[in-house]
Design a protein around this motif. Structure first.
Motif, short mmCIF file in Angstrom:
data_model
loop_
_atom_site.label_atom_id
_atom_site.label_comp_id
_atom_site.label_asym_id
_atom_site.label_seq_id
_atom_site.Cartn_x
_atom_site.Cartn_y
_atom_site.Cartn_z
N ALA A 93 10.80 77.82 -7.33
CA ALA A 93 10.96 77.08 -6.08
C ALA A 93 10.83 75.59 -6.37
CB ALA A 93 9.92 77.51 -5.05
N ILE A 94 11.68 74.80 -5.72
CA ILE A 94 11.61 73.34 -5.82
C ILE A 94 10.84 72.81 -4.62
CG2 ILE A 94 12.92 71.19 -5.96
CD1 ILE A 94 15.29 72.80 -7.00
N TRP A 95 9.86 71.99 -4.89
CA TRP A 95 9.14 71.32 -3.80
C TRP A 95 9.49 69.84 -3.87
CZ3 TRP A 95 6.96 72.61 0.58
CH2 TRP A 95 6.21 71.64 1.27
N ASP A 96 10.19 69.36 -2.83
CA ASP A 96 10.63 67.97 -2.78
C ASP A 96 9.95 67.30 -1.59
OD1 ASP A 96 11.92 65.56 -2.73
OD2 ASP A 96 13.93 66.37 -2.97
N ARG A 108 19.29 62.76 3.03
CA ARG A 108 18.62 62.14 1.90
C ARG A 108 19.04 62.86 0.63
NH1 ARG A 108 12.35 60.74 3.57
NH2 ARG A 108 12.83 59.32 5.27
N PRO A 109 18.88 62.20 -0.53
CA PRO A 109 19.20 62.88 -1.79
C PRO A 109 18.42 64.18 -1.91
CG PRO A 109 18.87 60.54 -2.16
CD PRO A 109 18.47 60.80 -0.73
N ILE A 110 19.05 65.17 -2.56
CA ILE A 110 18.43 66.48 -2.67
C ILE A 110 18.53 66.98 -4.10
CG2 ILE A 110 20.58 67.60 -1.96
CD1 ILE A 110 18.92 69.85 -0.76
N LEU A 111 17.49 67.68 -4.55
CA LEU A 111 17.48 68.27 -5.88
C LEU A 111 17.86 69.74 -5.77
CD1 LEU A 111 14.19 66.80 -7.39
CD2 LEU A 111 16.52 66.04 -7.81
N THR A 182 19.84 69.00 -10.71
CA THR A 182 20.80 67.93 -10.41
C THR A 182 20.43 67.29 -9.09
OG1 THR A 182 22.56 69.11 -11.58
CG2 THR A 182 23.23 67.35 -10.08
N LYS A 183 20.50 65.96 -9.04
CA LYS A 183 20.22 65.21 -7.82
C LYS A 183 21.53 64.84 -7.15
CE LYS A 183 17.62 61.21 -6.14
NZ LYS A 183 16.74 60.07 -6.54
N ILE A 184 21.69 65.29 -5.92
CA ILE A 184 22.89 64.97 -5.13
C ILE A 184 22.50 63.88 -4.15
CG2 ILE A 184 24.70 65.86 -3.65
CD1 ILE A 184 24.66 67.08 -6.44
N ASN A 185 23.03 62.68 -4.35
CA ASN A 185 22.67 61.55 -3.50
C ASN A 185 23.24 61.66 -2.10
OD1 ASN A 185 21.10 60.01 -5.41
ND2 ASN A 185 23.00 59.53 -6.47
N ASN A 186 24.40 62.27 -1.98
CA ASN A 186 25.04 62.42 -0.67
C ASN A 186 25.28 63.90 -0.39
OD1 ASN A 186 26.41 62.20 1.72
ND2 ASN A 186 28.21 61.18 0.86
N PRO A 187 24.35 64.57 0.28
CA PRO A 187 24.52 66.01 0.55
C PRO A 187 25.76 66.34 1.37
CG PRO A 187 22.25 65.32 0.95
CD PRO A 187 23.05 64.07 0.77
N ASN A 188 26.34 65.34 2.05
CA ASN A 188 27.56 65.60 2.83
C ASN A 188 28.73 66.01 1.94
OD1 ASN A 188 26.36 65.03 5.31
ND2 ASN A 188 26.86 62.86 5.20
N GLN A 189 28.62 65.73 0.64
CA GLN A 189 29.69 66.08 -0.29
C GLN A 189 29.59 67.53 -0.77
OE1 GLN A 189 29.04 63.06 -3.29
NE2 GLN A 189 30.57 61.70 -2.40
N LEU A 190 28.53 68.23 -0.38
CA LEU A 190 28.36 69.62 -0.80
C LEU A 190 29.13 70.56 0.12
CD1 LEU A 190 24.53 69.62 -1.60
CD2 LEU A 190 26.40 69.85 -3.25
N LEU A 191 29.84 71.49 -0.48
CA LEU A 191 30.58 72.51 0.26
C LEU A 191 30.07 73.88 -0.13
CD1 LEU A 191 34.23 71.14 -0.15
CD2 LEU A 191 32.72 70.86 1.82
N LYS A 192 29.97 74.77 0.83
CA LYS A 192 29.49 76.11 0.54
C LYS A 192 30.51 76.89 -0.28
CE LYS A 192 26.07 77.11 4.10
NZ LYS A 192 25.65 78.04 5.17
N GLN A 193 30.04 77.45 -1.38
CA GLN A 193 30.88 78.25 -2.26
C GLN A 193 30.67 79.74 -2.00
OE1 GLN A 193 33.03 76.98 -4.44
NE2 GLN A 193 33.65 78.80 -5.58
N GLY A 194 29.49 80.10 -1.51
CA GLY A 194 29.17 81.50 -1.27
C GLY A 194 27.75 81.58 -0.77
#
Length: 268
Positions: A93-96, A108-111, A182-194
């Protein structure tokens, strides 16, 4: 009158889609790493009305006309979920802390854990529900390979291992490596793959892995729970239902009004 029916119908369709989204959130309340989706509702462009059949110089604006609303998109809310103990050494588990108290509308950026897709592409997930496959590799429930910070699949080969709070893995034979985050600075760029798997839009899958100086913690033997609030989701579902019913009643009212206009007033 006809425009009013179309506007009310658009409201019904919007609330139906929102209800579907909320139902899916509620169904995944116990899914590890699940991030609730939020419907982004927009209004259609307003139309400015003015008088017609008069000289241009005499035309006067009447006012604006609203044409209803629609669901533009649904976006995941990457708020930190609670951690639950499982005792399984392949669960992580990641705790951010930065994601713990953010408002739903804020990004916000997400790991994320980094995994490898079937075509070798780099994918991401917050679910640390990993297992060891027959080949001795760490994999997700979908069979995606979990990567280390060098972009290589993590091979356990049946060995026991421990993971510290920065993701460093130490095997029983002395080998060490680190989980690939991996750190994603803009979570809006993430698309669901499954199922709990995301990919980045465009050719952005080769981002550098984060180093140990980032503010995060990895917990072995724990999983991040869904960040869905079942109580609030139920309230939102009831609200969506009430709005749907209000639009439905408005359509029935306008239908009866049109019926009178055609069957009664038309005879006079």
């Amino acid at each position: 009158m006809i425009r009013g029916i179309y506007t009310a119908a658009a409201g019904m369709l919007t609330q139906q889609k929102r209800q579907d989204l909320l139902t899916n959130n509620l169904a995944n309340v116990n899914t590890p790493g699940y991030k609730q989706d939020e419907a982004i509702i927009r209004s259609f462009p307003e139309v400015l009305l003015q008088t017609i059949r008069v000289p241009v110089k005499d035309k006067q604006p009447i006012g604006s006309l609203h044409q209803g609303v629609f669901v533009e998109e649904d976006v995941p809310i990457f708020k930190q979920g609670d951690l639950t103990e499982t005792g399984v050494n392949t669960h992580f588990a990641i705790w951010d802390p930065e994601l713990e108290l953010i408002p739903n509308g804020q990004r916000r950026p997400i790991l994320l854990f980094t995994v490898q897709g079937q075509n070798g592409e780099r994918l991401f997930t917050r679910s640390g529900l990993f297992t060891e496959d027959a080949a001795g590799q760490l994999v997700t429930p979908e069979g995606y390979l979990v990567l280390d910070d060098q972009g290589r699949p993590i091979r356990t080969n049946g060995r026991s291992f421990t993971v510290d709070q920065k993701g460093n893995i130490r095997f029983s034979d002395g080998q060490t490596l680190r989980l690939g985050l991996t750190k994603i600075n803009n979570p809006n760029q993430l698309l669901k793959q499954g199922e709990q798997i995301y990919r980045l839009q465009g050719n952005q899958g080769n981002l550098p892995f984060v180093n140990e100086n980032e503010n995060y913690q990895i917990f072995q033997g724990k999983l991040e729970r869904s960040n869905v609030d079942p109580t609030q989701t139920m309230v939102d579902m009831i609200t969506a239902l009430r709005i749907y019913e209000a639009n439905q009643q408005m359509i029935q009212f306008m239908d009866k009004t049109l019926e009178k206009a055609v069957n009664e007033i038309g005879r006079v």
